[in-house]
Design a protein around this motif. Structure first.
Motif, mmCIF file in Angstrom:
data_model
loop_
_atom_site.group_PDB
_atom_site.id
_atom_site.type_symbol
_atom_site.label_atom_id
_atom_site.label_comp_id
_atom_site.label_asym_id
_atom_site.label_seq_id
_atom_site.Cartn_x
_atom_site.Cartn_y
_atom_site.Cartn_z
ATOM 1 N N THR A 40 29.467 30.461 -1.920
ATOM 2 C CA THR A 40 30.620 31.335 -1.709
ATOM 3 C C THR A 40 31.684 30.577 -0.920
ATOM 4 O O THR A 40 31.423 29.535 -0.313
ATOM 5 N N VAL A 41 32.876 31.116 -0.906
ATOM 6 C CA VAL A 41 33.998 30.431 -0.259
ATOM 7 C C VAL A 41 33.778 30.286 1.240
ATOM 8 O O VAL A 41 34.360 29.390 1.884
ATOM 9 N N GLU A 42 32.908 31.121 1.829
ATOM 10 C CA GLU A 42 32.653 31.009 3.271
ATOM 11 C C GLU A 42 32.024 29.675 3.655
ATOM 12 O O GLU A 42 32.170 29.223 4.793
ATOM 13 N N GLU B 132 37.009 21.678 -3.943
ATOM 14 C CA GLU B 132 37.344 22.953 -3.317
ATOM 15 C C GLU B 132 36.468 24.059 -3.898
ATOM 16 O O GLU B 132 36.302 24.178 -5.111
ATOM 17 N N ILE B 133 35.905 24.877 -3.016
ATOM 18 C CA ILE B 133 35.015 25.959 -3.434
ATOM 19 C C ILE B 133 35.843 27.183 -3.803
ATOM 20 O O ILE B 133 36.667 27.651 -3.012
ATOM 21 N N GLU B 134 35.611 27.690 -4.989
ATOM 22 C CA GLU B 134 36.333 28.859 -5.467
ATOM 23 C C GLU B 134 35.587 30.139 -5.108
ATOM 24 O O GLU B 134 34.404 30.117 -4.784
ATOM 25 N N GLU B 135 36.301 31.238 -5.174
ATOM 26 C CA GLU B 135 35.670 32.535 -4.910
ATOM 27 C C GLU B 135 34.553 32.782 -5.912
ATOM 28 O O GLU B 135 34.740 32.620 -7.118
ATOM 29 N N MET B 136 33.381 33.153 -5.426
ATOM 30 C CA MET B 136 32.256 33.542 -6.279
ATOM 31 C C MET B 136 32.008 35.032 -6.056
ATOM 32 O O MET B 136 31.753 35.449 -4.931
ATOM 33 N N ARG C 120 30.644 16.813 -6.013
ATOM 34 C CA ARG C 120 31.099 15.819 -5.036
ATOM 35 C C ARG C 120 30.943 16.298 -3.596
ATOM 36 O O ARG C 120 31.346 15.599 -2.666
ATOM 37 N N ASN C 121 30.359 17.471 -3.421
ATOM 38 C CA ASN C 121 30.102 17.995 -2.075
ATOM 39 C C ASN C 121 28.639 17.785 -1.692
ATOM 40 O O ASN C 121 27.756 17.936 -2.540
ATOM 41 N N ASP C 122 28.389 17.457 -0.435
ATOM 42 C CA ASP C 122 27.006 17.410 0.060
ATOM 43 C C ASP C 122 26.963 17.762 1.546
ATOM 44 O O ASP C 122 26.086 17.315 2.278
ATOM 45 N N PHE C 123 27.947 18.564 1.974
ATOM 46 C CA PHE C 123 28.064 18.859 3.398
ATOM 47 C C PHE C 123 27.010 19.855 3.883
ATOM 48 O O PHE C 123 26.375 20.560 3.089
ATOM 49 N N CYS C 124 26.866 19.918 5.186
ATOM 50 C CA CYS C 124 26.005 20.899 5.842
ATOM 51 C C CYS C 124 26.714 21.316 7.121
ATOM 52 O O CYS C 124 26.981 20.472 7.996
#
Length: 333
Positions: A211-213, A230-234, A259-263
């Protein structure tokens, strides 16, 4: 020897899977996400990328020797597969079969788009036919999607539960992308039931599309890893707040954005919201491939990224609250 190898690849050799359990004081999970087997199957590029994805899984399994593999969606690029999708499903399970590593699946938005034998129900039934290694489940029929369930992790003597893995189907493909209020209610109800039965134990939650949060938590000095896509609204009701109301879920992990792998921690650092590392060579992105590793301990969760080249990066650690530990000390099971 040949017969033994065939049995391993077929997933036979026992009719009942062993319970998931701690080993040497820990339980280690390797998350493989967005493998995208079967992409461009009729071009030279496609099969080569599938072999490269094999190498990623073999490398991670060799380096980490995990107790369990969690596939978090888009293991297939179903919309590129014209033949029987279960043949690709069998192929992608080969590293687990060869190492006899148990696994479970949660669906993504590309898995169920094959033109033949590729719907969610068929794929999960096929996966569950590997009765001695697959821990996948078809969740309750009233829930949207298929892969809505939880798994228990026992202590080394199989006497009591020491950890929980919750998974949810975020849809896509032949069903809408969403996590509905019904799914959130199921999650909260099951969580509370498990607390009453097992006490407060380290738990994780996995679904494919974040989710965008997740992105709103990204503060460079607090997070580890990369946020490029960029994360879109789910579509969801109030999933982030529902998760925040369940403090035993120490880590949430997802996929979808290659391309994301954050925590990232919540402001009180009591929970981490993460993305897995792109594991497959199918799908977009030119990032080096790897796997998020999630390690259950007695009172918490550790996580890091294991790369295909065997290096590691971006370690985090989170523990159950003192209140939860006090509750466990006072509860008689």
């Amino acid at each position: 020897m040949f017969v033994v190898l065939i049995c391993m690849l077929m997933g036979v050799g026992g009719t009942h899977r062993a319970p998931l359990a701690f080993r040497n004081g820990q339980f280690k999970v390797a998350q493989f996400t967005d493998l995208h087997y079967g992409e461009d199957e009729f071009t030279p590029w496609g099969p080569i990328q599938d072999k490269n994805s094999d190498h990623v899984m073999h490398a991670v399994l060799r380096s980490e020797q995990p107790d369990f593999v969690l596939f978090t969606g888009d293991v297939l690029t179903g919309n590129n597969i014209n033949s029987n999708a279960t043949s690709y499903w069998k192929y992608l399970l080969t590293p687990c079969l060869l190492t006899q590593t148990p696994w479970a699946h949660v669906f993504g938005n590309h898995d169920d788009l094959s033109k033949s034998h590729g719907d969610r129900s068929t794929l999960i039934a096929y996966d569950m036919s590997y009765t001695n290694l697959s821990h996948s489940q078809a969740g309750q029929e009233f829930l949207p999607g298929v892969t809505n369930y939880f798994l228990t992790i026992y202590d080394e003597s199989l006497s009591f539960v020491k950890g929980l893995i919750y998974v949810m189907d975020s849809g896509g493909g032949n069903i809408p992308i969403q996590i509905t209020r019904t799914q959130e209610t199921w999650l909260k109800t099951q969580y509370l039931s498990n607390v009453l039965e097992y006490g407060h134990v380290p738990s994780i939650l996995a679904f494919h599309i974040p989710t965008v949060e997740f992105q709103r938590l990204f503060v460079t000095e607090e997070c580890v890893g990369n946020l490029v896509d960029e994360i879109e609204e789910m579509p969801n009701e109030s999933l982030f707040h529902t998760i925040r109301s369940m403090p035993d879920i120490l880590l949430v992990t997802t996929g979808h954005y290659h391309r994301n792998d954050f925590c990232c921690p919540t402001p009180d650092a009591s929970q981490y919201f993460c993305q897995g590392r792109h594991s497959g060579y199918g799908g977009y992105s030119k990032v080096d491939r790897g796997s998020r590793i999630i390690q259950f301990t007695d009172n918490g969760i550790n996580s890091w990224i294991r790369m295909e080249n065997s290096s590691t990066k971006d370690s985090i650690s989170v523990k159950l609250s003192e209140t939860a530990l006090l509750f466990n000390d006072q509860k008689i099971f």
